[in-house]
Scaffold this motif. Structure first.
Motif, mmCIF file in Angstrom:
data_model
loop_
_atom_site.group_PDB
_atom_site.id
_atom_site.type_symbol
_atom_site.label_atom_id
_atom_site.label_comp_id
_atom_site.label_asym_id
_atom_site.label_seq_id
_atom_site.Cartn_x
_atom_site.Cartn_y
_atom_site.Cartn_z
ATOM 1 N N ASP A 34 20.650 9.814 26.367
ATOM 2 C CA ASP A 34 19.717 9.591 25.265
ATOM 3 C C ASP A 34 19.228 10.908 24.686
ATOM 4 O O ASP A 34 19.095 11.062 23.461
ATOM 5 N N PHE A 35 18.946 11.869 25.542
ATOM 6 C CA PHE A 35 18.455 13.167 25.088
ATOM 7 C C PHE A 35 19.479 13.817 24.155
ATOM 8 O O PHE A 35 19.133 14.279 23.062
ATOM 9 N N ALA A 36 20.727 13.840 24.575
ATOM 10 C CA ALA A 36 21.765 14.492 23.775
ATOM 11 C C ALA A 36 21.981 13.785 22.444
ATOM 12 O O ALA A 36 22.120 14.430 21.390
ATOM 13 N N SER A 37 21.994 12.463 22.466
ATOM 14 C CA SER A 37 22.287 11.731 21.233
ATOM 15 C C SER A 37 21.109 11.748 20.265
ATOM 16 O O SER A 37 21.304 11.724 19.049
ATOM 17 N N LEU A 38 19.886 11.795 20.778
ATOM 18 C CA LEU A 38 18.701 11.728 19.922
ATOM 19 C C LEU A 38 18.184 13.098 19.517
ATOM 20 O O LEU A 38 17.545 13.235 18.474
ATOM 21 N N LYS A 39 18.454 14.113 20.328
ATOM 22 C CA LYS A 39 17.850 15.426 20.082
ATOM 23 C C LYS A 39 18.875 16.517 19.815
ATOM 24 O O LYS A 39 18.525 17.679 19.594
ATOM 25 N N GLY A 40 20.164 16.147 19.843
ATOM 26 C CA GLY A 40 21.198 17.060 19.379
ATOM 27 C C GLY A 40 21.652 18.108 20.369
ATOM 28 O O GLY A 40 22.362 19.045 19.990
ATOM 29 N N ARG A 41 21.309 17.942 21.642
ATOM 30 C CA ARG A 41 21.686 18.964 22.639
ATOM 31 C C ARG A 41 21.533 18.384 24.034
ATOM 32 O O ARG A 41 20.644 17.570 24.279
ATOM 33 N N ASP A 42 22.375 18.798 24.936
ATOM 34 C CA ASP A 42 22.290 18.365 26.329
ATOM 35 C C ASP A 42 21.279 19.254 27.050
ATOM 36 O O ASP A 42 21.637 20.306 27.582
ATOM 37 N N GLY A 43 20.021 18.804 27.060
ATOM 38 C CA GLY A 43 18.988 19.643 27.667
ATOM 39 C C GLY A 43 18.061 18.904 28.598
ATOM 40 O O GLY A 43 17.065 19.485 29.076
ATOM 41 N N TYR A 44 18.353 17.652 28.887
ATOM 42 C CA TYR A 44 17.434 16.806 29.663
ATOM 43 C C TYR A 44 17.125 17.400 31.035
ATOM 44 O O TYR A 44 15.954 17.526 31.423
ATOM 45 N N ASP A 45 18.157 17.777 31.769
ATOM 46 C CA ASP A 45 17.940 18.298 33.124
ATOM 47 C C ASP A 45 17.143 19.599 33.100
ATOM 48 O O ASP A 45 16.292 19.836 33.975
ATOM 49 N N SER A 46 17.418 20.434 32.112
ATOM 50 C CA SER A 46 16.690 21.706 32.006
ATOM 51 C C SER A 46 15.208 21.461 31.739
ATOM 52 O O SER A 46 14.338 22.123 32.327
ATOM 53 N N VAL A 47 14.901 20.510 30.863
ATOM 54 C CA VAL A 47 13.499 20.217 30.551
ATOM 55 C C VAL A 47 12.793 19.655 31.769
ATOM 56 O O VAL A 47 11.648 20.037 32.076
ATOM 57 N N LEU A 48 13.440 18.756 32.511
ATOM 58 C CA LEU A 48 12.816 18.207 33.717
ATOM 59 C C LEU A 48 12.552 19.299 34.746
ATOM 60 O O LEU A 48 11.512 19.304 35.417
#
Length: 350
Positions: free
Chosen positions: A155-169
């Motif tokens: 969801d993060f990548a598709s909605l926010k344009g970048r694969d960053g979910y794990d980094s943010v967590l």
């Protein structure tokens, strides 16, 4: 003390916070048809229009082309000095863009603290620890809210344009270990990220991470993305140390300021990265709207007490104007409270 332990934590973005500023509340009531002279309680400050994400609901994309980065540390030092002298309590360093991308982000935040202001931060959380600042730097903030807006990597990548979910967590976990700041997570709810099972799992994860609150708000300016999910199932997560704040899902959806005059615009003034000071940040998205002026040319005090603010305040005092021009806005809840207060007849009694 036992009763206090049984209370759920407060809504850090809620209506009741206005009770902490009785002098401002009195001034708003006394100046219903004129410009409230007291400085804003807090200022929402954009340091840059640059961003490292591209959220599909972003309300700032068009504004970025009109708001080049013109603020300097010298301008900000003068601003912070004026705000402190005028009685402003806090500065929220936030979007326009991603504030940590501003080359003087850390220096600006530290300068505000050194001059006696409280600082808060709204960030997407990706760039926090790539700066040349120690992790302990973030202890200077009274609060930090990370705009996560997704329940998993996909969801993060598709909605926010970048694969960053794990980094943010991972960065959230580091923030949660700090002593001092209140750490929250923001979540713009859309029909693309409103899976109830994912939301419940995310809320549980944030609670275990010792995040203080989970703040959900509706998507605005993109009605095709609106979600009508009933979020009451998240109330099971509330505890004395973790709050699910969802009142904004109702309050922030009201268009036209509910047909009321706007008095609450002076609670939190918006300053964009080009140095523009706005009576209302939401109206700033209208290409026809004009700011009060620019800090690159005039002082905040001059703009706050100037003719443009007086004339724009008179304009906002018309319910007809607000009905025709105001998009959904978080200030509407305060204007509804002020309107109800004005109708009370038995003012000498509780």
């Amino acid at each position: 003390m036992t009763g206090a332990l049984n209370l759920l934590p407060p809504d850090e973005t809620g209506l009741e916070k206005i009770c902490l500023f009785p002098e401002k509340l009195v001034s708003l009531n006394l100046n219903r048809t004129g410009a409230d002279p007291l400085y804003p309680v807090s200022v929402e400050l954009s340091l840059t229009s640059r961003c490292n994400l591209r959220c599909i609901w972003c309300s700032e994309l068009a504004l970025r082309d009109r708001s080049p980065d013109l603020l300097t540390l010298g301008i900000l030092e003068n601003l912070f000095t004026e705000l402190k002298q005028g009685g402003t309590r806090g500065v929220t360093i936030e979007g326009g863009g991603e504030p940590t991308l501003a080359p003087f982000f850390a220096e600006a935040a530290q300068k505000a603290v050194d001059l006696g202001l409280q600082v808060g931060l709204i960030s997407n959380g990706l760039n926090l620890f790539s700066l040349q600042t120690p992790e302990s730097f973030y202890s200077i903030f009274q609060w930090i809210r990370i705009s996560l807006d997704a329940s998993d990597r996909s969801d993060f990548a598709s909605l926010k344009g970048r694969d960053g979910y794990d980094s943010v967590l991972a960065n959230l976990a580091s923030l949660a270990s700090l002593k001092g700041p209140t750490i929250g997570v923001g979540y713009v709810l859309t029909n693309r990220n409103d899976d109830p099972h994912k939301l419940l799992a995310l809320g549980q994860k944030l609670k275990e991470m010792k995040i203080a609150y989970f703040h959900l708000r509706p998507v605005v300016d993109h009605p095709a993305l609106a979600s009508n999910l009933n979020l009451n199932f998240l109330n099971t997560l509330n505890s004395p140390h973790f709050a699910v704040n969802m009142a904004s899902m109702t309050h922030n959806r009201i268009s036209g300021n509910d047909g009321l005059p706007c008095l609450a615009h002076s609670l939190a003034t918006v300053i964009t990265a080009d140095g523009a000071v706005w009576l209302c940040g939401r109206l700033g998205h209208d290409p026809q709207a004009e700011p009060l002026g620019y800090l690159t040319r005039e002082t905040f005090r001059t703009l706050w007490h100037g003719r443009t603010r007086i004339s724009q305040t008179a304009m906002a005092a018309s319910g007809d104007f607000c009905r025709g021009h105001c998009p959904p806005c978080r200030m509407t809840k305060y204007n509804r409270l002020l309107a109800r207060l004005a109708l009370i007849r038995t003012r000498d009694f509780i």
